[in-house]
Design an enzyme around this catalytic site. Structure first.
Site, short mmCIF file in Angstrom:
data_model
loop_
_atom_site.label_atom_id
_atom_site.label_comp_id
_atom_site.label_asym_id
_atom_site.label_seq_id
_atom_site.Cartn_x
_atom_site.Cartn_y
_atom_site.Cartn_z
N HIS A 67 4.67 10.45 -1.46
CA HIS A 67 3.26 10.22 -1.16
C HIS A 67 2.38 11.28 -1.81
CE1 HIS A 67 4.81 7.31 1.62
NE2 HIS A 67 3.58 6.87 1.77
N PRO A 68 1.18 10.88 -2.19
CA PRO A 68 0.25 11.84 -2.79
C PRO A 68 -0.43 12.69 -1.71
CG PRO A 68 -0.83 9.73 -2.59
CD PRO A 68 0.60 9.53 -2.12
N SER A 84 -3.21 3.48 -3.12
CA SER A 84 -3.63 4.79 -2.63
C SER A 84 -5.07 5.11 -3.00
CB SER A 84 -2.70 5.89 -3.16
OG SER A 84 -1.48 5.86 -2.48
N ALA A 86 -7.54 2.98 -3.38
CA ALA A 86 -8.40 2.20 -2.50
C ALA A 86 -8.41 2.77 -1.08
CB ALA A 86 -7.95 0.74 -2.49
N GLU A 87 -7.23 3.15 -0.59
CA GLU A 87 -7.14 3.68 0.76
C GLU A 87 -7.89 4.99 0.91
OE1 GLU A 87 -2.89 1.43 1.49
OE2 GLU A 87 -2.90 3.55 0.97
N PHE A 119 0.92 15.91 3.60
CA PHE A 119 0.38 15.36 4.83
C PHE A 119 0.17 13.86 4.64
CE2 PHE A 119 -3.27 14.04 7.38
CZ PHE A 119 -2.87 14.46 8.65
N VAL A 123 -5.10 6.53 6.31
CA VAL A 123 -6.51 6.86 6.17
C VAL A 123 -7.42 5.67 6.49
CG1 VAL A 123 -6.12 8.74 4.54
CG2 VAL A 123 -6.58 6.45 3.67
#
Length: 167
Positions: A67-68, A84, A86-87, A119, A123
């Site tokens: 995950h970024p 990601s 867009a989120e 983390f 979102v």
């Protein structure tokens, strides 16, 4: 798309259609494909959740590390996956002041230093203030608590991505 249509997809088409659900981790969808047919979409989602739960600690960490970071340079540059981007944009993470960016950067660094993975939070179910508060609070978690929390957040992310894919 109906569950019947999902069950009728070839293995390659199933993976191509749903491989994006888990960030840079299509192995979960490849394994889920082998568990078809699904009685309904919830069963498909449950199968994927079971694969994550049954995965080794090493594989779970690989999933988390795929995950970024939130509000990272990649997010600002829009070089994340389409989902990601867009989120993170939905929570305003692509429109941060320099002060907010610096705060996210500091919390990301502290979190990664403590846990060894970025983390992770869904979102789409919160906002900048909620994300920052969660980052601060979750820094106090044990490693086991945080792995469980992060995996739970991935479950929420996948649930929403799957709903979008089915719409």
């Amino acid at each position: 798309m109906t569950i019947e249509a999902i069950n009728a997809l070839s293995a390659a088409d199933f993976i191509a259609r749903f491989g994006f659900l888990f960030e840079h981790s299509p192995w979960i969808v490849r394994e889920a494909e082998k568990r078809r047919p699904f009685a309904h979409i919830v069963a498909m989602e449950d199968a994927m959740a079971a694969i994550v739960a049954e995965a080794s600690h090493v594989d779970q960490l690989k999933l988390l590390r795929a995950h970024p970071e939130l509000a990272s340079k990649a997010a600002i540059d829009k070089t994340l996956t389409e989902a990601s981007n867009a989120e993170q944009a939905s929570a305003g993470l692509d429109r941060l002041s320099q002060e907010e960016f610096d705060l996210f950067h500091d919390l990301n660094r502290r979190y990664r230093d403590r846990f060894g993975f970025p983390f992770i939070i869904c979102v789409r179910l919160t906002n900048k203030a909620g994300i920052l508060a969660s980052m601060e609070t979750r820094l106090a978690n044990s490693e086991a608590e945080e792995i469980a929390t992060a995996l739970g957040e991935i479950g929420k992310i996948v649930h929403l991505r799957l709903q979008d894919a089915m719409a």
